[in-house]
Motif scaffolding. Structure first.
Motif, short mmCIF file in Angstrom:
data_model
loop_
_atom_site.label_atom_id
_atom_site.label_comp_id
_atom_site.label_asym_id
_atom_site.label_seq_id
_atom_site.Cartn_x
_atom_site.Cartn_y
_atom_site.Cartn_z
N GLU A 106 25.74 31.36 -35.06
CA GLU A 106 26.38 31.56 -33.74
C GLU A 106 27.88 31.51 -33.97
O GLU A 106 28.33 31.41 -35.11
N THR B 214 27.99 29.57 -21.07
CA THR B 214 28.34 29.19 -19.69
C THR B 214 29.84 29.29 -19.44
O THR B 214 30.29 29.78 -18.40
N SER C 226 21.04 28.42 -26.39
CA SER C 226 21.91 28.64 -25.23
C SER C 226 21.11 29.06 -24.00
O SER C 226 20.19 29.89 -24.08
N ILE C 227 21.49 28.49 -22.88
CA ILE C 227 20.85 28.84 -21.60
C ILE C 227 21.22 30.28 -21.22
O ILE C 227 20.40 31.04 -20.73
N THR C 228 22.45 30.66 -21.50
CA THR C 228 22.90 32.03 -21.20
C THR C 228 22.14 33.05 -22.05
O THR C 228 21.77 34.13 -21.58
N ARG D 65 18.47 19.53 -20.69
CA ARG D 65 18.91 19.57 -22.10
C ARG D 65 19.72 18.32 -22.44
O ARG D 65 19.65 17.80 -23.55
#
Ligand SMILES: Cc1ncc(COP(=O)(O)O)c(C=O)c1O
Length: 310
Positions: free
Chosen positions: A204, A267, A229-231, A68
């Motif tokens: 968000e 994160t 978001s990766i989460t 990213r």
């Protein structure tokens, strides 16, 4: 054997862990880490970053974060590919973690930051840049930052940028939009501020992804105006694996007021339940069963996966 205790230094009365940072080719203690005042990051916030966490000797989602980072650079024409090859960046992050583990730093959270580099004189134009990109990996001893018993949110008066102003998918160092929203939250005694998109739907919070549960399903704001978001992706995968339907659509704040559960994720703070939005109690204002399940399963993933430090 006594456990290693990383040294500390005093900053304005605060005793701070003297972690090891990477700054443009060198590993230096936090107390000595400096960068030029002509750096594009300092001058204009002209740079990008990733927040990355290490759990013991594993760097969680390292490749996802570094990919990213390169994508954000490509969008902004920051020539990171030219200056630091991908594999070298992975090694920089691993070596930073290795050196911090060696001096007894725990709960490692990193801010891997890249800027357009140093300018020969002040001015916005990228053609004033005369050095390769600046690369800094800040390291802090930072356990997950949000209260796992419940966080309080307010709705900000400021909108999250739409992609035709500044695409939130670019993980930019310039966070004034979100910092101003965070100030509103702090003034009102809240932890984070919900930012709406230009149509009034929830985008968000100023630093996390916001999700809700209703009638046994996860209801998730779309990716139109957010950092993807990766989460968030992991949470959706866990939900799917446990048979929890995931409905991705436009969601209004009043739907969040009336959710069975709401939670934020990212994160830096992992998963934290939301107990209050604009003074209204959400669900039973305690971590609900879906939030608890997702938190537990997320924690399991952080205990199992990641790029290992040898
Ligand atoms: C605005 C915003 N939303 C969400 C997130 C969470 O993203 P991730 O889960 O990839 O850490 C971040 C993290 O920096 C963020 O800045």
């Amino acid at each position: 054997m006594t456990e290693l205790q990383a040294p500390t230094f005093n900053l304005n009365g605060y005793e701070i862990r003297d972690t090891i940072l990477y700054v443009n080719g060198e590993y230096v203690p936090k107390s000595k880490a400096v960068i030029s005042v002509y750096d594009s990051g300092f001058q204009h916030g002209d740079g990008v970053y990733e927040g990355i966490r290490a759990y013991d000797r594993r760097i969680f989602m390292l490749h996802e974060h570094v990919k990213r980072l390169y994508e954000s650079c490509k969008s902004l024409d920051i020539p990171l590919e030219r200056d630091v090859p991908y594999d070298q960046m992975i090694e920089i992050v691993k070596e930073t973690v290795r050196r911090n583990l060696a001096i007894g730093v725990h709960d490692i959270h990193m801010r891997l930051q890249v800027t357009r580099g140093i300018k020969r004189q002040t001015g916005m134009h990228p053609n004033l840049n005369v050095t390769p990109c600046s690369v800094v990996n800040c390291v802090d001893e930072k356990p997950p930052i949000f209260n796992k018993a419940g966080v309080k949110l307010i709705t900000s008066s400021l909108r999250r940028y739409p992609p035709n102003l500044l695409d939130p998918k670019i993980h930019s160092c310039n966070q004034l939009n979100q910092i101003m929203a965070a100030i509103e939250a702090l003034r009102q005694g809240a932890d984070e501020a919900i930012m709406l998109d230009m149509n009034g739907f929830v985008a968000e919070t100023n630093s996390t992804t916001l999700l809700m549960a209703k009638d046994g399903a996860l209801v998730i704001p779309t990716t139109d105006c957010i950092l993807v978001s990766i989460t968030r992706k992991i949470v959706m995968e866990i939900a799917a694996a446990h048979g929890i339907p995931c409905i991705e659509r436009n969601v209004s704040v009043s739907e969040f007021y009336n959710a069975d559960e709401a939670f934020i994720c990212g994160t830096v703070g992992e998963i934290a339940p939301v107990c209050l939005i604009d003074g209204k109690k959400i669900g039973h204002a305690v971590p609900g069963p879906i939030t608890e399940l997702l938190s537990r399963e997320y924690r399991k993933q952080t205990e199992q996966y990641g790029v290992t430090i040898d």
